[in-house]
Design a protein around this motif. Structure first.
Motif, PDB file in Angstrom:
ATOM      1  N   TYR A   1      -5.478  -1.645  -3.684  1.00 17.89           N
ATOM      2  CA  TYR A   1      -4.159  -1.686  -4.321  1.00 17.89           C
ATOM      3  C   TYR A   1      -3.451  -0.345  -4.174  1.00 17.89           C
TER       4      TYR A   1
ATOM      5  N   LEU B   1      -0.209  -9.651  -3.524  1.00 19.02           N
ATOM      6  CA  LEU B   1      -0.420  -8.227  -3.768  1.00 19.02           C
ATOM      7  C   LEU B   1      -0.851  -7.960  -5.205  1.00 19.02           C
TER       8      LEU B   1
ATOM      9  N   LEU C   1      -4.627  -7.662  -5.609  1.00 21.86           N
ATOM     10  CA  LEU C   1      -5.345  -6.561  -4.986  1.00 21.86           C
ATOM     11  C   LEU C   1      -6.019  -5.693  -6.041  1.00 21.86           C
ATOM     12  N   GLN C   2      -7.191  -5.184  -5.708  1.00 24.56           N
ATOM     13  CA  GLN C   2      -7.929  -4.312  -6.607  1.00 24.56           C
ATOM     14  C   GLN C   2      -8.016  -2.917  -5.993  1.00 24.56           C
ATOM     15  N   ASP C   3      -8.152  -1.894  -6.839  1.00 22.10           N
ATOM     16  CA  ASP C   3      -8.370  -0.544  -6.328  1.00 22.10           C
ATOM     17  C   ASP C   3      -9.709  -0.491  -5.599  1.00 22.10           C
TER      18      ASP C   3
ATOM     19  N   LYS D   1       0.371 -10.020   2.545  1.00 25.84           N
ATOM     20  CA  LYS D   1       0.098  -9.570   1.167  1.00 25.84           C
ATOM     21  C   LYS D   1       1.373  -9.371   0.358  1.00 25.84           C
TER      22      LYS D   1
END
Length: 204
Positions: free
Chosen positions: A39, A31, A34-36, A26
């Motif tokens: 993240y 990276l 990435l989502q919450d 990642k």
């Protein structure tokens, strides 16, 4: 390069810093997708490990394979350990293996001094003359642009001149995707450096 089976210390460091959640995969452009909450968890864990890892452990990881070196370079970038500048420059210039060079470029870009610009310049001066070796030339140019724009210097200008090494390298490289254009790699470096800064300033 040291292999895990040759070093009693390295396997433990790999399990601790490199492979959890496949971190090494990642670290890079991935990276940014990435989502919450992933993240937030990834950034928090990376920042914490960057604070905790010792210089000796970083040196050991930098002697490993590309996964270990990529992870170490990111931990160095996040913790802003400029004492590793010369070592990262040496590894970038040597280009012994793929997969880690972009991380060296991110770290040097986060340091952002004229010394880092010189290291990136040395890399580009060597490898833009080698169109047969498609390593990390685009991301290194993006990192150099990032540093020099912030410093107000002209390190990158000779490479981007109409007859400069960047255009010569492009002409002799069979496939240069749009993502490798200087503006695109500069944008990517900006976002990656912002992420590294964010991780480094998160509360413990």
């Amino acid at each position: 390069m040291r292999h895990a089976y040759e070093d009693a210390e390295l396997p433990a460091l790999i399990r601790r810093y490199v492979t959890p959640g496949r971190r090494y995969l990642k670290l890079g452009g991935g990276l940014l997708r990435l989502q919450d909450p992933e993240y937030d968890h990834f950034a928090r864990a990376l920042g914490e490990d960057a604070r905790l890892i010792t210089p000796h452990e970083l040196i050991t990881l930098l002697k490993g394979g590309w996964r270990e070196r990529r992870t170490a370079a990111w931990l160095i970038a996040v913790s802003h350990r400029t004492e590793f500048r010369e070592r990262l420059g040496e590894l970038l210039l040597a280009s012994e293996m793929g997969g880690a060079g972009s991380a060296y470029c991110v770290a040097l870009a986060t340091f952002g001094t004229s010394d880092d610009a010189e290291l990136l310049t040395s890399y580009l001066d060597r490898y833009l003359r080698r169109p047969d070796l498609a390593y990390d030339q685009p991301i290194a140019l993006g990192a150099l642009l990032f540093v020099t724009l912030n410093l107000g210097t002209d390190h990158a200008e000779p490479f981007l001149a109409p007859d400069g090494l960047w255009h010569q390298w492009q002409q002799h490289t069979s496939s240069t995707p749009h993502a490798a254009a200087p503006a695109s790699t500069l944008s990517l470096i900006r976002r990656l450096c912002a992420f590294a800064d964010e991780c480094g300033t998160r509360p413990a």
